[in-house]
Design an enzyme around this catalytic site. Structure first.
Site: not given
Length: 452
Positions: A42-45, A48
């Protein structure tokens, strides 16, 4: 040798993929920024890792510490990957509307996960926001990430996602479309792109049940806008500090159903196995097609991977239970026909009588009834093969040539499920309506229904 020192070095530089079928009604070029190519899918890597690194620089996160966060799953995965490499522990809170797959994946990478109720206000002690904040005060040597108000979230996209899109499109991007939640992706990416070209339109896709659209349009925090919704990862019941509404040009709301149906279409028609929010993003873009011109170059963020939604969006039963699939059922077939009585035959009648009924009513299948019970069935195909070998059977009793009775199914049975019952040996099923009247459904009926 070319290799990465650890998995964190693989974050970013995700591809742009041109869409064709799901955007066929749009007049312009639509490109998907496929973020599930990140290691955590996901783009959240991106954000994060950025938030962890910023916390380390500022001394908020110390060796052996515990990362605490409220997450819908994807941010947690990115944080967990960083924690594995850097030697931290993780405790995540999430909501009970998130897919089981997301929770299981977080546990698989070593995180402790606490599931909290969805249908409570953000400041309720039981909300996943409140629980994560409380834990950060109780757990020694811990750091509460707070992706909603942690501006390293949007900084990650200003530094990474925006420049990547600008370079990949050769500066030709005209529109950015993001299904938005915390605000980090749309604000950071949009800010960078608008600095390069102020004419770029930034469109936010919101969910019904979220207050973001009304806040954007009026500046009012209207809690009457807030109600439970199913779409995961987008919309909010408060406004995170990561939002800079001046970067955004338009908010568009999309229903839970439209987002889910479109996600499945993207998988089936484009071969890109996406998460729920990607479906919402494309559904919202299609709603805005009148605003697009042939020379537009639209980039849509595909946030995460469909594997996180196998038990929901990609589960037929889950979709049907919520009315998201326009599934034809046995009832639809029965209702589409003239209200003709079921033609049957008794087991002691002659085969010639069965043949006569088939001719008279132009049917292929006859249920056999005795004492108001279905005891067998005969079919034109089965009779034909038997009479070819034994012509004298036409004077025999029906019970000597009948096969087992047709299966009885519910009127609510989806047509697609009838393949379990209707096959080479069995050409029909029976069903009954609320009045107790029986009806027959044949292979021909199914073919007609599927073709209509």
């Amino acid at each position: 040798m070319k290799y990465c020192e650890n998995i964190l070095e693989t974050i970013g530089h995700t591809p742009l993929v041109k869409l064709h079928r799901v955007t066929a009604e749009l007049p312009c070029t639509v490109l998907a920024k496929v973020e599930f190519f990140n290691p955590g899918n996901s783009i959240k890597d991106r954000m994060a890792l950025k938030m962890v690194e910023e916390a380390e620089k500022k001394g908020y996160l110390k060796p052996g510490g515990t990362i605490i966060e409220g997450t819908s799953g994807n941010t947690g995965m990115g944080l967990a990957l960083a924690a594995v490499i850097k030697g931290y522990k993780c405790i995540f809170t999430t909501t009970d509307k998130q897919s089981k797959e997301k929770v299981d994946i977080l546990k698989a990478v070593g995180a402790e996960v606490i599931v909290c109720p969805t249908n409570v206000l953000p400041d309720d002690p039981k909300s996943y926001y409140s629980v994560s904040r409380r834990l950060s005060t109780e757990v020694p040597n811990s750091f509460y990430v707070n992706q909603y108000d942690n501006l390293a979230n949007r900084d990650a996209h200003y530094e990474q996602t925006g420049p990547e899109i600008w370079e990949q499109t050769g500066g030709k991007i005209t529109h950015l479309v993001v299904a938005t939640g915390t605000g980090g992706t749309i604000t950071g990416t949009g800010k960078f792109l608008k600095e390069k070209n102020p004419d770029i339109q930034v469109w936010a896709i919101d969910s019904y049940g979220s207050l973001l659209k009304k806040f954007f349009e009026t500046g009012e925090l209207d809690m009457n806008e807030v109600y439970p919704y199913i779409t995961e990862g987008i919309g909010e019941d408060f406004v995170p500090q990561n939002y800079d509404m001046s970067v955004i040009d338009h908010f568009e709301k999309v229903t839970d159903k439209d987002g889910a149906v479109m996600a499945r279409r993207i998988a089936k028609e484009e071969g890109i196995f996406v998460g729920y929010s990607a479906g919402s993003a494309i559904a919202g873009l299609v709603q805005l097609k009148s605003r697009l011109k042939p020379d537009a170059v639209v980039v849509v963020i595909f946030h995460d991977h469909g594997s996180r939604y196998v038990g929901k969006v990609y589960n037929d039963q889950w979709m049907m239970e919520r009315g998201f699939l326009d599934v034809k059922t046995v009832k639809d077939i029965v209702n589409s026909r003239r209200n003709l009585p079921l033609v049957t035959i008794a087991p002691d009648e002659k085969v010639t009588g069965a043949i006569a009924k088939m001719k008279k009513f132009d049917i292929e299948h006859l249920p056999v009834i005795k004492d108001d019970k279905f005891v067998g069935a005969i079919s034109e195909g089965g009779l034909f093969s038997k009479l070819i070998d034994q012509p004298d059977l036409k004077e025999a009793a029906v019970e000597t040539v009948m096969h087992k009775a047709f299966p009885v199914v519910s009127m609510e049975t989806p047509i697609e499920k009838l393949s379990v019952y209707i096959n080479k040996e069995n050409g029909a099923v029976l069903t009954h309506d609320e009045s107790g009247n029986y009806h027959i459904v044949t292979k021909y009926d199914i073919i007609q229904a599927l073709g209509s």
